[in-house]
Design a protein around this motif. Structure first.
Motif, PDB file in Angstrom:
ATOM      1  N   ASN A   1      11.182   5.545 -15.807  1.00 43.37           N
ATOM      2  CA  ASN A   1      10.831   4.697 -14.663  1.00 43.37           C
ATOM      3  C   ASN A   1       9.408   4.965 -14.197  1.00 43.37           C
ATOM      4  O   ASN A   1       9.133   5.158 -13.005  1.00 43.37           O
ATOM      5  CB  ASN A   1      11.821   4.929 -13.510  1.00 43.37           C
ATOM      6  CG  ASN A   1      11.725   3.857 -12.441  1.00 43.37           C
ATOM      7  OD1 ASN A   1      11.286   2.739 -12.704  1.00 43.37           O
ATOM      8  ND2 ASN A   1      12.111   4.192 -11.224  1.00 43.37           N
TER       9      ASN A   1
ATOM     10  N   ASP B   1       4.737   0.354 -20.177  1.00 49.90           N
ATOM     11  CA  ASP B   1       4.859  -0.971 -20.787  1.00 49.90           C
ATOM     12  C   ASP B   1       4.616  -0.870 -22.285  1.00 49.90           C
ATOM     13  O   ASP B   1       4.505   0.240 -22.845  1.00 49.90           O
ATOM     14  CB  ASP B   1       3.886  -1.953 -20.133  1.00 49.90           C
ATOM     15  CG  ASP B   1       2.429  -1.489 -20.219  1.00 49.90           C
ATOM     16  OD1 ASP B   1       2.144  -0.507 -20.951  1.00 49.90           O
ATOM     17  OD2 ASP B   1       1.574  -2.102 -19.553  1.00 49.90           O
TER      18      ASP B   1
ATOM     19  N   SER C   1      14.336   3.501 -18.556  1.00 50.37           N
ATOM     20  CA  SER C   1      14.072   2.643 -17.386  1.00 50.37           C
ATOM     21  C   SER C   1      12.614   2.221 -17.313  1.00 50.37           C
ATOM     22  O   SER C   1      11.944   2.368 -16.284  1.00 50.37           O
ATOM     23  CB  SER C   1      14.487   3.368 -16.087  1.00 50.37           C
ATOM     24  OG  SER C   1      15.843   3.735 -16.134  1.00 50.37           O
TER      25      SER C   1
ATOM     26  N   THR D   1       9.609  -0.684 -19.565  1.00 51.96           N
ATOM     27  CA  THR D   1       9.496  -2.006 -20.206  1.00 51.96           C
ATOM     28  C   THR D   1       8.698  -1.876 -21.498  1.00 51.96           C
ATOM     29  O   THR D   1       7.657  -2.518 -21.670  1.00 51.96           O
ATOM     30  CB  THR D   1       8.802  -3.013 -19.262  1.00 51.96           C
ATOM     31  OG1 THR D   1       7.524  -2.482 -18.853  1.00 51.96           O
ATOM     32  CG2 THR D   1       9.643  -3.278 -18.021  1.00 51.96           C
TER      33      THR D   1
ATOM     34  N   GLN E   1      15.986  -0.214 -20.767  1.00 53.78           N
ATOM     35  CA  GLN E   1      14.729  -0.949 -20.721  1.00 53.78           C
ATOM     36  C   GLN E   1      14.969  -2.308 -20.058  1.00 53.78           C
ATOM     37  O   GLN E   1      16.084  -2.823 -20.041  1.00 53.78           O
ATOM     38  CB  GLN E   1      14.174  -1.154 -22.136  1.00 53.78           C
ATOM     39  CG  GLN E   1      13.871   0.130 -22.874  1.00 53.78           C
ATOM     40  CD  GLN E   1      12.807   0.979 -22.199  1.00 53.78           C
ATOM     41  OE1 GLN E   1      11.763   0.476 -21.794  1.00 53.78           O
ATOM     42  NE2 GLN E   1      13.075   2.284 -22.073  1.00 53.78           N
ATOM     43  N   SER E   2      13.925  -2.885 -19.510  1.00 55.54           N
ATOM     44  CA  SER E   2      14.039  -4.184 -18.846  1.00 55.54           C
ATOM     45  C   SER E   2      14.630  -5.215 -19.797  1.00 55.54           C
ATOM     46  O   SER E   2      14.202  -5.344 -20.942  1.00 55.54           O
ATOM     47  CB  SER E   2      12.645  -4.638 -18.388  1.00 55.54           C
ATOM     48  OG  SER E   2      12.698  -5.926 -17.830  1.00 55.54           O
ATOM     49  N   LYS E   3      15.636  -5.943 -19.351  1.00 59.62           N
ATOM     50  CA  LYS E   3      16.370  -6.877 -20.212  1.00 59.62           C
ATOM     51  C   LYS E   3      15.467  -7.941 -20.818  1.00 59.62           C
ATOM     52  O   LYS E   3      15.607  -8.303 -21.993  1.00 59.62           O
ATOM     53  CB  LYS E   3      17.507  -7.534 -19.421  1.00 59.62           C
ATOM     54  CG  LYS E   3      18.571  -6.561 -18.919  1.00 59.62           C
ATOM     55  CD  LYS E   3      19.260  -5.853 -20.069  1.00 59.62           C
ATOM     56  CE  LYS E   3      20.359  -4.910 -19.560  1.00 59.62           C
ATOM     57  NZ  LYS E   3      20.976  -4.132 -20.656  1.00 59.62           N
TER      58      LYS E   3
ATOM     59  N   LYS F   1      12.586  -7.679 -21.693  1.00 65.04           N
ATOM     60  CA  LYS F   1      11.670  -7.072 -22.659  1.00 65.04           C
ATOM     61  C   LYS F   1      12.434  -6.386 -23.794  1.00 65.04           C
ATOM     62  O   LYS F   1      11.850  -5.637 -24.574  1.00 65.04           O
ATOM     63  CB  LYS F   1      10.782  -6.036 -21.952  1.00 65.04           C
ATOM     64  CG  LYS F   1       9.811  -6.618 -20.930  1.00 65.04           C
ATOM     65  CD  LYS F   1       8.662  -7.343 -21.601  1.00 65.04           C
ATOM     66  CE  LYS F   1       7.626  -7.779 -20.587  1.00 65.04           C
ATOM     67  NZ  LYS F   1       6.475  -8.473 -21.220  1.00 65.04           N
TER      68      LYS F   1
END
Length: 205
Positions: free
Chosen positions: A34, A38, A62, A64, A91-93, A95
């Motif tokens: 987190n 990226d 957590s 991207t 990870q961000s959905k 992405k």
């Protein structure tokens, strides 16, 4: 993680810090869960892993990292021989990586014999099964290596300090099986296990 100054850092500053780990030989664990990792920063981390030889644990949960970062990390695993734990879950959905990228990741892991712990959200059941198999293979190889690796001087000293030579002498005097010195004795051309050999015994030394 949770570092306010890190949150305020510019992208180029974050990449500069990550790249510094390429030549660092004292840090063994990096936690960036987190932490605004990226795809570009994940690629920089992957490039770092290709050169670093001391980091054994990397936490990127957590974030991207995206498919580009995911594939870059897969490529790094093919050449890295130090990392034992990699956390990539949550990870961000929007992405998330594709199943094709997951297959590439599993293929890269075929050539890695060090990673034993991995947290990652995989869509493909077949890839998940294959990754689990490879992690178990690596764990088995790690245990076998540890069992066959020579003891350090500190470990030898600990064994020597614990071993009771007085009790060993008493066992020998009482015709009881000794704990050390088991060796082959050849009598008139015939081999027997009745020998007591301490040659090369590090604890005796």
């Amino acid at each position: 993680t949770g570092d306010k100054v890190w949150q305020a850092a510019k992208a180029e500053e974050r990449q500069l810090l990550v790249s510094a780990f390429r030549t660092n030989t004292s840090i063994t664990s990096v936690g960036l869960s987190n932490a605004f990792v990226d795809a570009a920063l994940a690629v920089a981390l992957a490039d770092m892993l290709r050169a670093n030889t001391t980091i054994t644990s990397l936490n990127l949960e957590s974030n991207t990292v995206g498919e580009k970062g995911f594939l870059a990390l897969a490529g790094a695993l093919e050449v890295n021989s130090t990392l034992k734990e990699l956390k990539l879950a949550n990870q961000s959905k929007h992405k998330a990586q594709s199943q094709a990228a997951e297959a590439v990741f599993a293929e890269a892991l075929e050539n890695n014999h060090t990673l034993t712990r991995l947290t990652v959200d995989l869509k493909s059941v077949s890839v998940k099964d294959r990754v689990d198999q490879l992690l178990r293979r690596n764990s088995d190889e790690s245990r076998q290596h540890a069992a066959s690796a020579p003891l350090t001087q500190q470990q030898l000293k600990a064994q020597a300090d614990l071993f009771d030579w007085v009790a060993e002498a008493q066992r020998i005097a009482a015709n009881e099986p000794p704990q050390r010195g088991e060796g082959e004795l050849v009598v008139m051309g015939k081999s027997t296990r009745g020998g007591y050999v301490l040659t090369g015994d590090k604890v005796w030394q």
